[in-house]
Scaffold this motif. Structure first.
Motif, mmCIF file in Angstrom:
data_model
loop_
_atom_site.group_PDB
_atom_site.id
_atom_site.type_symbol
_atom_site.label_atom_id
_atom_site.label_comp_id
_atom_site.label_asym_id
_atom_site.label_seq_id
_atom_site.Cartn_x
_atom_site.Cartn_y
_atom_site.Cartn_z
ATOM 1 N N ARG A 1 29.157 25.068 59.836
ATOM 2 C CA ARG A 1 29.340 23.688 58.979
ATOM 3 C C ARG A 1 30.115 22.647 59.620
ATOM 4 O O ARG A 1 30.656 22.808 60.740
ATOM 5 C CB ARG A 1 29.956 24.178 57.648
ATOM 6 C CG ARG A 1 31.382 24.450 57.582
ATOM 7 C CD ARG A 1 31.891 24.925 56.409
ATOM 8 N NE ARG A 1 33.300 25.325 56.394
ATOM 9 C CZ ARG A 1 34.191 25.986 55.431
ATOM 10 N NH1 ARG A 1 33.308 26.245 54.496
ATOM 11 N NH2 ARG A 1 35.258 26.365 55.490
ATOM 12 N N ALA B 1 24.539 25.695 53.174
ATOM 13 C CA ALA B 1 24.839 25.435 51.768
ATOM 14 C C ALA B 1 25.052 24.328 51.286
ATOM 15 O O ALA B 1 26.310 23.611 51.114
ATOM 16 C CB ALA B 1 26.313 26.362 51.803
ATOM 17 N N PRO B 2 23.996 23.567 51.231
ATOM 18 C CA PRO B 2 24.083 22.071 50.925
ATOM 19 C C PRO B 2 24.203 21.826 49.288
ATOM 20 O O PRO B 2 23.800 22.743 48.466
ATOM 21 C CB PRO B 2 22.501 21.620 51.055
ATOM 22 C CG PRO B 2 21.663 22.788 51.180
ATOM 23 C CD PRO B 2 22.587 23.864 51.424
ATOM 24 N N SER B 3 24.656 20.620 48.743
ATOM 25 C CA SER B 3 24.850 20.428 47.364
ATOM 26 C C SER B 3 23.748 19.214 47.002
ATOM 27 O O SER B 3 23.708 18.422 47.708
ATOM 28 C CB SER B 3 26.194 19.809 47.259
ATOM 29 O OG SER B 3 27.357 20.674 47.361
ATOM 30 N N LEU C 1 34.839 19.731 57.166
ATOM 31 C CA LEU C 1 35.225 20.810 56.121
ATOM 32 C C LEU C 1 36.302 21.999 57.021
ATOM 33 O O LEU C 1 36.876 22.691 56.489
ATOM 34 C CB LEU C 1 33.989 21.755 55.763
ATOM 35 C CG LEU C 1 33.094 20.729 54.776
ATOM 36 C CD1 LEU C 1 32.040 21.635 54.273
ATOM 37 C CD2 LEU C 1 34.077 20.573 53.498
ATOM 38 N N GLU D 1 24.626 24.608 46.329
ATOM 39 C CA GLU D 1 26.140 24.359 45.775
ATOM 40 C C GLU D 1 25.925 23.411 44.723
ATOM 41 O O GLU D 1 26.404 22.182 44.923
ATOM 42 C CB GLU D 1 26.882 24.145 46.894
ATOM 43 C CG GLU D 1 26.968 25.247 47.960
ATOM 44 C CD GLU D 1 28.222 25.492 48.502
ATOM 45 O OE1 GLU D 1 29.065 24.688 48.756
ATOM 46 O OE2 GLU D 1 28.612 26.934 48.699
ATOM 47 N N VAL E 1 32.914 28.634 46.836
ATOM 48 C CA VAL E 1 32.487 28.855 48.269
ATOM 49 C C VAL E 1 33.139 30.298 48.902
ATOM 50 O O VAL E 1 32.303 30.934 49.398
ATOM 51 C CB VAL E 1 32.538 27.570 49.180
ATOM 52 C CG1 VAL E 1 34.009 27.512 49.669
ATOM 53 C CG2 VAL E 1 31.757 27.449 50.250
ATOM 54 N N ARG F 1 24.645 30.943 56.718
ATOM 55 C CA ARG F 1 24.250 30.403 55.495
ATOM 56 C C ARG F 1 24.267 28.876 55.672
ATOM 57 O O ARG F 1 25.111 28.412 56.312
ATOM 58 C CB ARG F 1 25.109 30.796 54.304
ATOM 59 C CG ARG F 1 26.339 30.242 53.741
ATOM 60 C CD ARG F 1 27.332 29.734 54.840
ATOM 61 N NE ARG F 1 28.693 29.627 54.132
ATOM 62 C CZ ARG F 1 29.155 28.174 54.160
ATOM 63 N NH1 ARG F 1 28.426 27.368 54.701
ATOM 64 N NH2 ARG F 1 30.157 27.911 53.539
ATOM 65 N N LYS G 1 25.110 10.592 51.580
ATOM 66 C CA LYS G 1 23.946 10.961 51.243
ATOM 67 C C LYS G 1 23.042 9.741 50.427
ATOM 68 O O LYS G 1 21.964 10.039 49.978
ATOM 69 C CB LYS G 1 24.257 12.158 50.290
ATOM 70 C CG LYS G 1 24.481 13.441 50.877
ATOM 71 C CD LYS G 1 24.590 14.476 49.779
ATOM 72 C CE LYS G 1 24.424 15.936 50.411
ATOM 73 N NZ LYS G 1 25.108 16.853 49.629
ATOM 74 N N TYR H 1 34.841 23.616 44.317
ATOM 75 C CA TYR H 1 34.128 23.964 45.554
ATOM 76 C C TYR H 1 34.832 25.049 46.478
ATOM 77 O O TYR H 1 34.166 26.093 46.660
ATOM 78 C CB TYR H 1 34.006 22.731 46.571
ATOM 79 C CG TYR H 1 34.034 22.971 47.850
ATOM 80 C CD1 TYR H 1 32.940 23.565 48.431
ATOM 81 C CD2 TYR H 1 35.114 22.707 48.612
ATOM 82 C CE1 TYR H 1 32.465 23.912 49.785
ATOM 83 C CE2 TYR H 1 34.671 23.176 50.231
ATOM 84 C CZ TYR H 1 33.575 23.506 50.500
ATOM 85 O OH TYR H 1 33.368 24.158 51.834
HETATM 86 N N1 GLU Z 1 28.185 22.267 49.851
HETATM 87 C C1 GLU Z 1 28.936 21.798 50.878
HETATM 88 C C2 GLU Z 1 28.418 20.192 51.044
HETATM 89 O O1 GLU Z 1 27.291 19.966 50.939
HETATM 90 C C3 GLU Z 1 28.894 22.679 51.974
HETATM 91 C C4 GLU Z 1 29.730 23.642 51.872
HETATM 92 C C5 GLU Z 1 30.094 24.586 53.029
HETATM 93 O O2 GLU Z 1 29.414 24.550 54.040
HETATM 94 O O3 GLU Z 1 31.016 25.243 52.995
HETATM 95 O O4 GLU Z 1 29.011 19.603 51.898
#
Ligand code: GLU
Length: 307
Positions: free
Chosen positions: A234, A14-16, A238, A48, A220, A12, A275, A216
């Motif tokens: 990722r 999973a961007p915010s 993280l 996210e 997640v 996956r 960003k 988060y």
């Molecule tokens: N939503 C998180 C972000 O944009 C990433 C979360 C993840 O990959 O676990 O930094």
């Protein structure tokens, strides 16, 4: 018996949607796509957006546009976290019911004041791996009747994990097995292979806040399980958060994926991209006339391989 489908790898991205995707996101998305393709796996996209204040629909649209331009396709429907608040709330109530979470009434400003007072008198304040001050642990011991009264009075509060109680509960579940994860990439210090989780470094992490009914870490962990994600690929920023995710997985009885934390694209100042810097946004490269293949060259120049 497991069906053959359940063995298929699930990746996956999973961007915010709280800003524009940059070159680092492009790397993460392409890597996820390539890894999924290499093992005939699935690629999911998860939006996210629990932070309803900072996330905006136009940034979500930009995510779709940028991924499309990169030639990345994902399964539909897309999971948007803001559609699942009751799901996260349910897990939070479970943790509260088990005495693993408590209401936290101090504002950020109040915590900052305590940190400043402590540091001014020469007592260092514990900080989490991201450098943020940990929440004062004596707040766990607030009189429950008083806390209930404050909640009834409508006083703003977050919910936090009682880290010591949570680790003890996880250890009871794990028995002789250590809390660890399988890392096929590397952490900032080159950590790889079986990595020992160190959730205690984070202190009493937040599980929900007044303006966002989940955090988060909680969402997640729950979503990776709900979406049957087998491989989390990722950024290395993280890596340390994985300690908290592993802890929550054990506490909530969730399966554990394999992790690959990849290198970050750094700006000219040597810091990770932001960003809010439009110049390094995927859209900016597109508007300058670059092609997706040019982005791969830029990534390779930074030593970021796309296998
Ligand atoms: N939503 C998180 C972000 O944009 C990433 C979360 C993840 O990959 O676990 O930094």
């Amino acid at each position: 018996m497991d069906s053959p489908l359940s063995k298929q790898a699930v990746f996956r991205f999973a961007p915010s949607p709280n800003g524009l995707l940059h070159l680092g996101h492009a790397y993460s998305a392409i890597l996820n796509r390539n890894m999924a393709a290499a093992c005939d796996g699935r690629l999911l996209l998860r939006i996210e957006d629990i932070d309803t204040v900072r996330c905006r629909p136009e940034y979500e649209d930009a995510i779709y546009r940028d991924l499309h331009w990169l030639g990345i396709d994902w399964e539909r429907p897309v999971r948007r976290q803001s559609d699942h608040f009751p799901f996260y709330q349910h897990a939070l109530e479970d943790l509260i019911g088990r005495g693993l979470a408590y209401p936290a009434f101090l504002s950020r400003g109040e915590v900052r004041e305590r940190v400043a007072a402590s540091e001014a008198s020469g007592r260092p304040w514990p900080r989490d791996p991201d450098g943020a001050p940990c929440y004062p642990i004596e707040q766990r011991d607030l009189d429950p009747a008083l806390a209930r009264q404050w909640i009834e009075d409508g006083r703003q509060h977050a919910w936090r994990l009682n880290m010591d109680a949570a680790i003890a509960a996880a250890e009871a579940r794990l028995g002789d097995h250590p809390l660890q994860w399988q890392e096929t990439g590397a952490g900032p210090e080159g950590e790889t292979g079986q990595v020992m989780a160190q959730p205690q470094r984070w202190g009493d992490v937040i599980l929900s806040r007044p303006d966002a009914p989940s955090s988060y870490h909680l969402s997640v962990s729950l979503d990776d399980a709900a979406q049957h994600v087998t491989h989390v690929v990722r950024g290395q920023d993280l890596f340390h958060a994985t300690s908290v995710h592993r802890l929550l997985q054990v506490l909530l009885g969730l399966p554990q994926p394999v992790y690959r934390h990849h290198g970050l694209v750094l700006g000219e100042d040597g810091r990770k991209l932001s960003k809010s810097n439009r110049d390094t946004g995927i859209a900016a490269y597109r508007e300058k006339g670059l092609l997706p293949a040019d982005l791969c060259l830029l990534l390779a120049r930074d030593g970021l391989v796309l296998d």
